[in-house]
Write an enzyme that holds these catalytic residues in place. Structure first.
Site, mmCIF file in Angstrom:
data_model
loop_
_atom_site.group_PDB
_atom_site.id
_atom_site.type_symbol
_atom_site.label_atom_id
_atom_site.label_comp_id
_atom_site.label_asym_id
_atom_site.label_seq_id
_atom_site.Cartn_x
_atom_site.Cartn_y
_atom_site.Cartn_z
ATOM 1 N N LYS A 1 0.938 -1.021 0.062
ATOM 2 C CA LYS A 1 0.180 0.044 -0.086
ATOM 3 C C LYS A 1 0.967 1.053 -0.048
ATOM 4 C CE LYS A 1 -4.202 1.139 2.306
ATOM 5 N NZ LYS A 1 -5.242 0.937 3.572
HETATM 6 C C1 E4P Z 1 -8.314 2.292 3.445
HETATM 7 O O1 E4P Z 1 -7.589 1.291 3.089
HETATM 8 C C2 E4P Z 1 -7.951 2.767 4.852
HETATM 9 O O2 E4P Z 1 -7.506 1.956 5.656
HETATM 10 C C3 E4P Z 1 -9.393 2.974 5.288
HETATM 11 O O3 E4P Z 1 -10.520 2.571 4.540
HETATM 12 C C4 E4P Z 1 -9.498 4.362 5.927
HETATM 13 O O4 E4P Z 1 -10.869 4.563 6.602
HETATM 14 P P1 E4P Z 1 -11.266 5.516 7.728
HETATM 15 O O5 E4P Z 1 -11.497 6.971 7.047
HETATM 16 O O6 E4P Z 1 -12.429 5.168 8.121
HETATM 17 O O7 E4P Z 1 -10.302 5.664 8.563
#
Ligand code: E4P
Length: 215
Positions: free
Chosen positions: A87
């Site tokens: 990522k």
């Molecule tokens: C994406 O991969 C992130 O881990 C995640 O969806 C972020 O979500 P949040 O805005 O609820 O922290």
């Protein structure tokens, strides 16, 4: 549409996997910190533990922000398990690194995407997944779902292979709307997946059937 769970909590990952509908896991540094996972060695071990539970892709996020650092960290993460997806944040060095990883057979998830232009760049660099954060856009009075629609149109126009991984998905209607708009994947908390199960008419109908079965 694939269902990913957005957590580093092993119990919740097991529960989702046991439900039989889980296609993968996404994590981020905040989710790892929430589970108290600290230090490089523990972090790598935790990713291995997640890979032992699930049969799908597991996104593991780099914390470097410079090209050399992202490459080094990403290569180490990718070596952990064939299902690890690296990522990488949507920044200049991140885009360059995604191109490098794509050219070298390492799969990527381009994260922190908030515009169609960013999603276009991620696809051109060869990202495996792009993660538009719809909940965080909604939080600032911007239509997160509209972004999914825009990216779908752009990717279909040019037959990009990058999968749209709707992220920051907070509730069941987000999941349903993403499915209507053609997102390839949603990643969300276990609570949002389980909320899809619920309907009062199912509960009352079942109660009635069970009562009648005793007659
Ligand atoms: C994406 O991969 C992130 O881990 C995640 O969806 C972020 O979500 P949040 O805005 O609820 O922290």
């Amino acid at each position: 549409m694939k269902f990913f769970i957005d957590t580093a909590n092993l119990e919740q990952i097991k529960e989702a996997q046991d439900l039989g509908v889980l296609d993968g896991v996404t994590t981020n540094p905040s989710l790892m910190a929430k589970e108290g996972i600290k230090g490089q060695e523990n972090i790598l071990k935790h990713y291995e533990d997640i890979c032992k539970i699930v049969t799908g892709d597991v996104s593991a996020e780099v914390i470097s922000t410079d090209y050399a650092g992202i490459i080094k960290e990403g290569e180490a993460l990718a070596k952990l398990h064939p299902r690890i997806v690296v990522k990488v944040p949507m920044i200049k060095d991140g885009v360059k690194a995604i191109k490098y990883f794509s050219d070298n057979g390492i799969r990527t998830n381009c994260t922190l995407v908030f515009s169609a232009g960013q999603a276009l760049l991620a696809a051109k660099a060869g990202a495996t997944y792009v993660s538009p954060f719809i909940g965080r856009l909604d939080d600032v009075s911007t239509d997160g779902l509209r972004l999914i629609e825009d990216i779908r149109l752009i990717y279909d126009n040019y037959a990009y292979h990058t999968e749209i991984l709707a992220a920051s998905v907070r509730h069941p209607m987000h999941i349903i709307n993403c499915a209507q708009l053609g997102a390839d994947v949603v990643t969300c908390p276990l609570s949002a997946i389980l909320a899809l199960l619920k309907h009062p008419l199912t509960d009352s109908g079942l109660a009635q059937f069970l009562a009648d079965a005793k007659k």
